[in-house]
Design an enzyme around this catalytic site. Structure first.
Site, PDB file in Angstrom:
ATOM      1  N   TYR A 155       0.834  -1.208   0.000  1.00  0.00           N
ATOM      2  CA  TYR A 155       0.000   0.000   0.000  1.00  0.00           C
ATOM      3  C   TYR A 155       0.869   1.259   0.000  1.00  0.00           C
ATOM      4  O   TYR A 155       0.637   2.198  -0.773  1.00  0.00           O
ATOM      5  CB  TYR A 155      -0.904  -0.021   1.229  1.00  0.00           C
ATOM      6  CG  TYR A 155      -1.883   1.125   1.313  1.00  0.00           C
ATOM      7  CD1 TYR A 155      -3.060   1.111   0.573  1.00  0.00           C
ATOM      8  CD2 TYR A 155      -1.634   2.219   2.136  1.00  0.00           C
ATOM      9  CE1 TYR A 155      -3.965   2.160   0.657  1.00  0.00           C
ATOM     10  CE2 TYR A 155      -2.533   3.270   2.229  1.00  0.00           C
ATOM     11  CZ  TYR A 155      -3.700   3.235   1.484  1.00  0.00           C
ATOM     12  OH  TYR A 155      -4.600   4.282   1.562  1.00  0.00           O
ATOM     13  N   LYS A 159       1.059   4.233  -2.925  1.00  0.00           N
ATOM     14  CA  LYS A 159       0.666   5.614  -2.668  1.00  0.00           C
ATOM     15  C   LYS A 159       1.819   6.590  -2.849  1.00  0.00           C
ATOM     16  O   LYS A 159       1.614   7.742  -3.233  1.00  0.00           O
ATOM     17  CB  LYS A 159       0.057   5.725  -1.269  1.00  0.00           C
ATOM     18  CG  LYS A 159      -1.254   4.958  -1.108  1.00  0.00           C
ATOM     19  CD  LYS A 159      -2.314   5.411  -2.110  1.00  0.00           C
ATOM     20  CE  LYS A 159      -3.652   4.760  -1.851  1.00  0.00           C
ATOM     21  NZ  LYS A 159      -4.717   5.256  -2.767  1.00  0.00           N
TER      22      LYS A 159
END
Length: 266
Positions: A155, A159
Site C-alpha cells: 500500500y 501511494k
C-alpha cells in the site's frame, strides 16, 4: 455555493467512504457526477444524490482496467457533454503483511488498482478535460506514501507512486491549463478502515483511534472530500503538482510521546 455548476465530474471509488462523500458534495455544488465503483455501492450513492436533488449517473468499473476507465470517461462525455474534473479516488488496502510475508500477486494487484488506476485516469481524462480549455485532476494518495509507518509495504509503495505521478503529470500537462494534485489522507473512517473503527467502538477504545496525531482522532470522509473539492475548484487555481496531507498533523512530525496540553513535560 455552486463552484461546480453544470461541471461534468467523475469520482472513482464513489460507492463508499471518501469517494461517496465527494460525489455528494460535488453534486450539492451543482456538479453532474459519474459515480464509479466496482461494487453496487455506486447505485446507492446515486440514489442518495438524487434524493438530495442532484444529478448523477452510476457505472460499475474496475479502476485498474484501461477498458473500464475509458468506458467511464465516455459515459461522462456522452451524458454531460464533456469532462471537467476527474477524481481518481479508488483504492484497496492490501492488508498489513510485512515485506517478507507479502505475496507477489498481492502487491501486483495493489499496484494495479492504486497506481495504474490513477495513471489510466490521467491518461484518458486529460485529453477530454483539455477540450474544455481548463480543469482539474485529483488523485487519492495517502500519508503512507509520504513516509513509512502508516501502511503495508504494498500500500505504501503504491501511494508513494501516486504522489510522484501527480507531480510528473502536472509537469507533462504544462500549458494545458489542467491542474493535477493529490490528497494524502491519514486514518479516515471508510469501508477500508471499518474493522479498525468497529473494533475500537466495541472495545470502548475510540480514544485511542488517531492518538498519534495532534488532533488525536480519526477523520470522517467528508473532511477529506472537502479538500478534494477545494483542489478541483477554481479556489485552488494556482495549486498544481502538490500532495496535500489531510491527517490531523500526523505527518508534521515523526510519532513521539507528546507533552499533554497544559501539563509540564516529564
Amino acid at each position: 455555493m455552486a463552484r461546480f455548476d453544470s461541471k461534468s465530474i467523475i469520482v472513482t471509488g464513489a460507492g463508499s467512504g471518501i469517494g461517496r462523500a465527494a460525489a455528494q458534495q460535488f453534486a450539492a455544488e451543482g456538479g453532474r457526477v459519474v459515480v464509479a465503483d466496482v461494487t453496487e455501492g455506486a447505485d446507492e450513492t446515486v440514489a442518495m444524490i438524487a434524493d438530495a436533488g442532484g444529478i448523477a449517473r452510476a457505472i460499475r468499473m474496475d479502476a485498474g482496467s484501461e477498458e473500464d476507465v475509458a468506458r467511464t470517461i465516455a459515459l461522462a462525455c456522452d451524458a454531460f457533454g464533456g469532462l471537467d474534473v476527474m477524481f481518481a479516488n479508488a483504492g484497496i488496502s492490501g492488508g498489513m503483511a510485512n515485506i517478507f510475508d507479502t505475496d507477489v500477486a498481492l502487491i501486483t494487484e495493489v499496484l494495479r488498482v492504486n497506481l495504474i488506476g490513477p495513471y489510466l485516469a490521467i491518461k484518458h481524462a486529460a485529453p477530454r478535460i483539455a477540450e474544455r480549455g481548463r480543469g482539474a485532476i485529483v488523485l487519492t494518495a495517502s500519508v503512507a506514501g509520504i513516509r513509512s509507518g502508516a501502511g503495508s509495504p504494498a500500500y505504501s509503495a503504491s501511494k508513494a507512486g501516486v504522489i510522484n505521478l501527480a507531480q510528473v503529470a502536472a509537469q507533462q500537462l504544462s500549458g494545458s491549463n489542467i491542474r493535477v494534485n493529490a490528497i494524502c489522507p491519514g486514518l479516515t473512517e471508510t469501508g477500508m478502515t471499518k474493522p479498525t473503527f468497529d473494533y475500537a467502538r466495541d472495545a470502548g477504545k475510540m480514544d485511542r483511534v488517531g492518538r498519534l496525531n495532534p488532533l488525536r482522532r480519526g477523520a470522517q470522509p467528508e473532511e477529506l472530500a472537502k479538500v478534494a473539492l477545494f483542489l478541483a475548484s477554481d479556489d485552488a487555481s494556482y495549486v498544481n503538482g502538490q500532495a496535500i496531507a489531510v491527517d490531523g498533523g500526523l505527518s508534521s512530525s515523526h510519532p513521539v510521546t507528546r507533552q499533554e496540553y497544559g501539563k509540564t513535560a516529564v
